[in-house]
Write a protein that holds these residues in place. Structure first.
Motif, mmCIF file in Angstrom:
data_model
loop_
_atom_site.group_PDB
_atom_site.id
_atom_site.type_symbol
_atom_site.label_atom_id
_atom_site.label_comp_id
_atom_site.label_asym_id
_atom_site.label_seq_id
_atom_site.Cartn_x
_atom_site.Cartn_y
_atom_site.Cartn_z
ATOM 1 N N ARG A 117 -30.837 -3.612 -5.766
ATOM 2 C CA ARG A 117 -30.482 -5.008 -6.164
ATOM 3 C C ARG A 117 -28.714 -5.574 -5.732
ATOM 4 O O ARG A 117 -28.375 -6.006 -5.854
ATOM 5 C CB ARG A 117 -31.170 -4.968 -7.673
ATOM 6 C CG ARG A 117 -32.431 -5.530 -7.604
ATOM 7 C CD ARG A 117 -32.849 -5.412 -9.431
ATOM 8 N NE ARG A 117 -32.430 -4.738 -9.729
ATOM 9 C CZ ARG A 117 -33.671 -3.618 -10.468
ATOM 10 N NH1 ARG A 117 -34.300 -3.646 -9.966
ATOM 11 N NH2 ARG A 117 -32.833 -2.837 -10.857
ATOM 12 N N LEU A 118 -28.295 -3.733 -6.260
ATOM 13 C CA LEU A 118 -26.678 -3.850 -6.621
ATOM 14 C C LEU A 118 -26.422 -4.092 -5.034
ATOM 15 O O LEU A 118 -25.006 -4.760 -4.867
ATOM 16 C CB LEU A 118 -26.257 -2.291 -7.530
ATOM 17 C CG LEU A 118 -24.529 -2.505 -7.143
ATOM 18 C CD1 LEU A 118 -24.503 -3.508 -7.925
ATOM 19 C CD2 LEU A 118 -24.141 -1.469 -7.661
ATOM 20 N N LYS A 119 -26.817 -3.886 -4.261
ATOM 21 C CA LYS A 119 -26.331 -3.728 -2.897
ATOM 22 C C LYS A 119 -26.330 -5.190 -2.300
ATOM 23 O O LYS A 119 -25.585 -5.958 -1.273
ATOM 24 C CB LYS A 119 -26.501 -2.816 -1.701
ATOM 25 C CG LYS A 119 -26.287 -3.020 0.047
ATOM 26 C CD LYS A 119 -27.053 -1.795 0.408
ATOM 27 C CE LYS A 119 -26.989 -2.130 1.468
ATOM 28 N NZ LYS A 119 -27.758 -1.131 3.248
ATOM 29 N N THR A 120 -27.561 -5.696 -2.555
ATOM 30 C CA THR A 120 -28.274 -7.421 -2.528
ATOM 31 C C THR A 120 -27.306 -8.200 -2.963
ATOM 32 O O THR A 120 -26.053 -9.333 -2.261
ATOM 33 C CB THR A 120 -29.392 -7.137 -2.245
ATOM 34 O OG1 THR A 120 -30.042 -6.209 -2.351
ATOM 35 C CG2 THR A 120 -29.549 -8.967 -1.392
ATOM 36 N N PHE A 121 -26.808 -7.801 -3.702
ATOM 37 C CA PHE A 121 -26.366 -8.826 -4.794
ATOM 38 C C PHE A 121 -24.385 -8.711 -5.087
ATOM 39 O O PHE A 121 -23.794 -9.784 -4.348
ATOM 40 C CB PHE A 121 -26.197 -8.230 -6.176
ATOM 41 C CG PHE A 121 -25.765 -9.646 -7.386
ATOM 42 C CD1 PHE A 121 -26.467 -11.068 -7.395
ATOM 43 C CD2 PHE A 121 -24.359 -9.040 -7.684
ATOM 44 C CE1 PHE A 121 -25.597 -11.522 -8.260
ATOM 45 C CE2 PHE A 121 -23.173 -10.452 -8.645
ATOM 46 C CZ PHE A 121 -24.053 -11.275 -8.857
ATOM 47 N N CYS A 124 -24.218 -10.990 -1.620
ATOM 48 C CA CYS A 124 -24.065 -12.307 -1.458
ATOM 49 C C CYS A 124 -23.188 -11.915 -2.067
ATOM 50 O O CYS A 124 -22.283 -13.721 -2.249
ATOM 51 C CB CYS A 124 -25.918 -12.600 -2.453
ATOM 52 S SG CYS A 124 -27.389 -12.576 -1.719
ATOM 53 N N GLY A 125 -22.434 -12.117 -2.684
ATOM 54 C CA GLY A 125 -21.447 -11.728 -3.866
ATOM 55 C C GLY A 125 -20.069 -12.670 -2.674
ATOM 56 O O GLY A 125 -18.955 -13.242 -3.201
ATOM 57 N N THR A 126 -19.654 -11.400 -1.834
ATOM 58 C CA THR A 126 -18.579 -11.786 -0.395
ATOM 59 C C THR A 126 -19.530 -13.018 -0.829
ATOM 60 O O THR A 126 -18.136 -13.894 -0.069
ATOM 61 C CB THR A 126 -18.788 -10.573 0.423
ATOM 62 O OG1 THR A 126 -20.362 -10.833 1.236
ATOM 63 C CG2 THR A 126 -17.974 -9.196 0.137
ATOM 64 N N ALA A 130 -16.488 -15.804 -0.462
ATOM 65 C CA ALA A 130 -16.088 -17.514 1.419
ATOM 66 C C ALA A 130 -16.445 -18.290 0.528
ATOM 67 O O ALA A 130 -15.541 -19.375 1.345
ATOM 68 C CB ALA A 130 -17.019 -16.866 2.075
ATOM 69 N N ILE A 131 -17.350 -18.797 0.281
ATOM 70 C CA ILE A 131 -17.205 -20.598 -0.569
ATOM 71 C C ILE A 131 -16.546 -20.967 -1.459
ATOM 72 O O ILE A 131 -16.440 -22.201 -1.621
ATOM 73 C CB ILE A 131 -18.872 -21.232 -0.741
ATOM 74 C CG1 ILE A 131 -20.313 -20.174 0.250
ATOM 75 C CG2 ILE A 131 -19.416 -21.575 -1.112
ATOM 76 C CD1 ILE A 131 -21.280 -20.309 -0.326
ATOM 77 N N ILE A 132 -16.431 -19.816 -2.091
ATOM 78 C CA ILE A 132 -15.227 -21.135 -3.569
ATOM 79 C C ILE A 132 -14.125 -21.047 -2.337
ATOM 80 O O ILE A 132 -13.570 -21.619 -2.957
ATOM 81 C CB ILE A 132 -15.459 -19.772 -4.676
ATOM 82 C CG1 ILE A 132 -16.172 -19.869 -4.992
ATOM 83 C CG2 ILE A 132 -14.183 -19.817 -5.688
ATOM 84 C CD1 ILE A 132 -17.063 -18.853 -6.016
ATOM 85 N N ILE A 173 -10.817 -10.430 4.687
ATOM 86 C CA ILE A 173 -10.856 -9.566 3.532
ATOM 87 C C ILE A 173 -11.867 -9.213 2.592
ATOM 88 O O ILE A 173 -12.330 -8.128 2.299
ATOM 89 C CB ILE A 173 -9.175 -9.762 2.586
ATOM 90 C CG1 ILE A 173 -8.107 -9.936 3.235
ATOM 91 C CG2 ILE A 173 -8.861 -9.047 1.407
ATOM 92 C CD1 ILE A 173 -6.675 -10.458 2.969
ATOM 93 N N ILE A 174 -12.358 -10.052 2.654
ATOM 94 C CA ILE A 174 -13.136 -10.055 1.585
ATOM 95 C C ILE A 174 -14.590 -9.604 2.056
ATOM 96 O O ILE A 174 -15.181 -8.588 1.756
ATOM 97 C CB ILE A 174 -13.896 -11.524 1.596
ATOM 98 C CG1 ILE A 174 -12.850 -12.667 0.554
ATOM 99 C CG2 ILE A 174 -16.047 -11.770 0.885
ATOM 100 C CD1 ILE A 174 -13.191 -14.583 0.357
#
Length: 193
Positions: A117-121, A124-126, A130-132, A173-174
């Motif tokens: 779950r952490l790896k997948t999250f 998606c967090g990166t 990038a979207i933000i 970087i992200i």
């Protein structure tokens, strides 16, 4: 990208069969046509106004609102249409991204282990970062150009440039920080005594 993340997380074994070259081309064409339909009226709207001021815009690139502000007549219709386009484009993108991430979050919480779950999250967090970094400067720049709010011109130019430069500078970087070697080197730079 959000759809790619959705397929990679929700249907990982079928990723290459779902996202074939033709599907990716169709998605790209749909995005191009949907954005093009909104932007197509701009030249026709801009052409109808008389321009009696200087033909120099104060930005390093041409944006619709900079040209609208050069018109000698009341060009609120053009400004309102531009604002409508900004909200429609960002709104539609936001809705599709939100829908895909709702599906992704549902799939993440079903995963059996905490590490998965952490790896997948984090993956998606990166993408969300990038979207933000793309949408926030874009939205601020577009709204500020329509409602000047007595901001100095250099602030408009700075925000407009951030809209174009910040995502391209921060994306490596992200996405690079996820790599163990790069993350280790960065931590070494900041924690080295």
């Amino acid at each position: 990208m959000a759809y790619d993340r959705y397929v990679a997380i929700c249907h990982p074994l079928r990723h290459s069969t779902i996202l074939t070259n033709s599907v990716v081309a169709k998605i790209g064409l749909a995005v191009l046509l949907s954005k093009g339909i909104f932007v197509l009226p701009y030249p026709f709207l801009l052409r109808q106004w008389p321009y009696c001021r200087t033909n120099i815009i104060p930005q390093p690139y041409c944006v619709q609102m900079a040209v609208v502000k050069l018109a000698c007549t009341d060009s609120r219709v053009n400004s309102y249409y531009g604002l409508f386009v900004v909200f429609c484009v960002m709104g539609l993108d936001g809705i599709f991204i939100l829908l895909s991430y709702v599906q992704i979050l549902r799939a993440i919480f079903i995963l059996p282990t905490k590490d998965a779950r952490l790896k997948t999250f984090l993956t998606c967090g990166t993408h969300l970062c990038a979207i933000i970094i793309f949408y926030i400067p874009s939205a601020v720049s577009n709204i500020m150009s329509r409602f000047t709010l007595n901001f100095p011109q250099h602030v408009h130019v700075l925000l407009g440039n951030m809209h174009f430069l910040l995502p391209t500078m921060l994306n490596p970087i992200i996405y690079g920080v996820k790599t163990k070697q790069i993350r280790g080197r960065l931590l070494g730079l900041f924690t080295h005594k």
